[in-house]
Motif scaffolding. Structure first.
Motif, PDB file in Angstrom:
ATOM      1  N   CYS A 292      -1.766  13.049  -6.472  1.00 11.91           N
ATOM      2  CA  CYS A 292      -3.203  13.848  -6.798  1.00 11.91           C
ATOM      3  C   CYS A 292      -3.331  13.560  -8.328  1.00 11.91           C
ATOM      4  CB  CYS A 292      -3.260  14.964  -6.237  1.00 11.91           C
ATOM      5  SG  CYS A 292      -3.345  15.041  -4.314  1.00 11.91           S
TER       6      CYS A 292
ATOM      7  N   THR B 102      -9.266  15.031  -4.216  1.00  8.09           N
ATOM      8  CA  THR B 102      -8.471  13.707  -4.437  1.00  8.09           C
ATOM      9  C   THR B 102      -7.683  13.449  -3.079  1.00  8.09           C
ATOM     10  OG1 THR B 102      -8.066  14.686  -6.512  1.00  8.09           O
ATOM     11  CG2 THR B 102      -6.657  13.001  -6.076  1.00  8.09           C
ATOM     12  N   ARG B 103      -7.317  14.427  -2.115  1.00  8.20           N
ATOM     13  CA  ARG B 103      -6.553  14.404  -1.062  1.00  8.20           C
ATOM     14  C   ARG B 103      -7.280  13.529  -0.198  1.00  8.20           C
ATOM     15  NH1 ARG B 103      -5.045  19.864  -2.407  1.00  8.20           N
ATOM     16  NH2 ARG B 103      -3.029  20.152  -3.261  1.00  8.20           N
TER      17      ARG B 103
ATOM     18  N   SER C  73     -10.348  20.441   1.780  1.00 10.68           N
ATOM     19  CA  SER C  73     -10.439  19.152   2.019  1.00 10.68           C
ATOM     20  C   SER C  73     -11.164  18.685   3.376  1.00 10.68           C
ATOM     21  CB  SER C  73      -9.241  18.255   2.212  1.00 10.68           C
ATOM     22  OG  SER C  73      -8.394  18.259   0.755  1.00 10.68           O
TER      23      SER C  73
ATOM     24  N   GLY D 283      -4.012  21.187   6.703  1.00  6.18           N
ATOM     25  CA  GLY D 283      -4.885  19.986   6.483  1.00  6.18           C
ATOM     26  C   GLY D 283      -5.848  19.619   7.481  1.00  6.18           C
TER      27      GLY D 283
ATOM     28  N   ARG E  92       0.043  13.687   3.959  1.00  6.12           N
ATOM     29  CA  ARG E  92      -0.738  14.517   3.001  1.00  6.12           C
ATOM     30  C   ARG E  92      -0.353  14.207   1.439  1.00  6.12           C
ATOM     31  NH1 ARG E  92      -0.834  20.623   4.075  1.00  6.12           N
ATOM     32  NH2 ARG E  92      -2.603  20.428   2.965  1.00  6.12           N
ATOM     33  N   ARG E  93      -1.040  14.030   0.783  1.00  3.38           N
ATOM     34  CA  ARG E  93      -0.863  13.592  -0.706  1.00  3.38           C
ATOM     35  C   ARG E  93      -0.081  14.744  -1.580  1.00  3.38           C
ATOM     36  NH1 ARG E  93      -5.359  10.293  -3.700  1.00  3.38           N
ATOM     37  NH2 ARG E  93      -3.727   8.919  -4.370  1.00  3.38           N
ATOM     38  N   ASN E  94       0.922  14.303  -2.230  1.00  2.00           N
ATOM     39  CA  ASN E  94       1.655  15.219  -3.073  1.00  2.00           C
ATOM     40  C   ASN E  94       1.066  15.483  -4.342  1.00  2.00           C
ATOM     41  OD1 ASN E  94       2.681  13.230  -4.757  1.00  2.00           O
ATOM     42  ND2 ASN E  94       4.504  13.059  -3.365  1.00  2.00           N
TER      43      ASN E  94
ATOM     44  N   ASP F 136      -7.387  23.163  -8.158  1.00  3.91           N
ATOM     45  CA  ASP F 136      -6.775  22.858  -6.744  1.00  3.91           C
ATOM     46  C   ASP F 136      -7.374  23.992  -5.927  1.00  3.91           C
ATOM     47  OD1 ASP F 136      -5.694  22.226  -4.606  1.00  3.91           O
ATOM     48  OD2 ASP F 136      -3.541  21.994  -5.366  1.00  3.91           O
TER      49      ASP F 136
ATOM     50  N   SER G  54      -7.768  24.565   4.325  1.00  2.73           N
ATOM     51  CA  SER G  54      -7.946  23.221   3.994  1.00  2.73           C
ATOM     52  C   SER G  54      -9.231  22.774   3.475  1.00  2.73           C
ATOM     53  CB  SER G  54      -7.671  22.166   5.073  1.00  2.73           C
ATOM     54  OG  SER G  54      -7.988  20.717   4.637  1.00  2.73           O
TER      55      SER G  54
END
Length: 318
Positions: free
Chosen positions: A283, A175-176, A209, A238, A277-279, A147, A207
């Motif tokens: 994920c 993944t996010r 991502s 993010g 936002r994915r937790n 991560d 971020s």
């Protein structure tokens, strides 16, 4: 049920697992994989909670290897904790707290606790090795999950992961992006099917991502791509938004409100789109759905990042 095993050995842990199975009916049968979590005491419970939630979709044995900074200098010791039943979701959790010489050989520490003939996934929810694929816990795993967002410098961590990528590596920064990628693909699948001439992506500097999204868009659209990483302010973590330029009109997907993005495109009314936002649980469950290498992630983090280059400080927010 939680069983404490202070100052123990791997052999004693295995025997205790057998005893629990025989006496209490808590079995390790039907597990589809072994998840090894490498963390420290601060991150233990959050990682276990995410694994317990994900285990309802992927029944598994969870082995937590918990070490602290400077633990190698302490006397050798292994303390264990076994959680089954209500304390372990649909999994069984083995927590190994190690120090001294025992912390030097993590691979041997977990080998005797792996489920036979079951795939192994290793997850570093916090600090991760620079080369996950050749690390002690990474060598035994089919999939290795890191991560980048939890590292001291998330953007630099991406570059390190790219330089040391091996098939089977994965990162939650990718993944996010699932919801963002799906929404952008859906928009571009609609008429008038014009080519995108330029891409602008903005997001917070913490971020990774944002950077991966820009790399993916550049690879898929073959259009000049600029991205800007803004300072982190309260509530601005993010990805912030994506701006796509086309001859017939521009497309904007901007997340100004946490969990909700605004979609603007020519000839259509403005829409609110759910983009939370994915937790950790989401994920982790997503990554465990596939145990083969994620070839697209590998392509993006190696070739895509190299093509993308550095963020543009002059690029205006959109």
């Amino acid at each position: 049920m939680i069983v404490d095993l202070p100052d123990t050995t791997t052999s004693k842990i295995s025997k205790t697992l057998v005893k629990i199975r025989e006496e209490g009916g808590a079995v390790a049968l039907g597990r589809v994989l072994t998840l090894v979590i490498a963390t420290n005491s601060d991150g233990e419970e959050e990682a276990i909670e995410a694994a317990n939630d994900a285990s309802r979709e992927h029944p598994m044995r969870v082995i937590v290897v918990s070490t602290e900074e400077g633990a190698a200098a302490e006397p050798s010791r292994l303390d264990a904790e076994i959680r089954v039943g209500g304390d372990a979701g649909a999994s069984e959790v083995i927590v190994l707290r190690v120090c001294g010489d025992a912390a030097d050989d993590e691979e041997s520490l977990v080998m005797g606790l792996l489920l036979p003939d079951a795939p192994v996934v290793t997850w570093w929810p916090g600090r991760a090795p620079e080369r996950p694929g050749v690390s002690p816990l990474g060598r035994i795993a089919q999939r290795r999950i890191t991560d980048a967002s939890t590292q001291a410098d998330p953007q630099a961590a991406l570059r390190v992961l790219a330089a040391n990528y091996l098939p089977g590596d994965a990162d939650f920064a990718w993944t996010r992006l699932t919801l963002w990628r799906a929404q952008l693909a859906a928009v571009l699948d609609q008429p008038p099917y014009e080519p995108v001439t330029a891409v602008h992506v903005t997001g917070a500097v913490d971020s990774p991502s944002t950077t991966l999204l820009a790399a993916w868009l550049q690879m898929r659209l073959s259009a000049p791509t600029a991205y800007r990483l803004t300072p982190v302010d309260q509530g601005s973590h993010g990805i912030h938004g994506v701006h796509l330029e086309r001859p017939g009109g521009d497309i904007d997907l901007v997340r100004d409100v946490p969990g909700v993005a605004t979609l603007r495109q020519p000839g259509q009314p403005t829409h609110d789109v759910a983009l939370p936002r994915r937790n950790l649980r989401d994920c982790l469950a997503d990554e465990l759905r596939r145990l083969d290498p994620d070839e697209l992630y590998g392509e993006v983090i190696t070739s895509g990042l190299a093509l993308l280059g550095e963020p543009d400080p002059e690029e205006a927010d959109r």
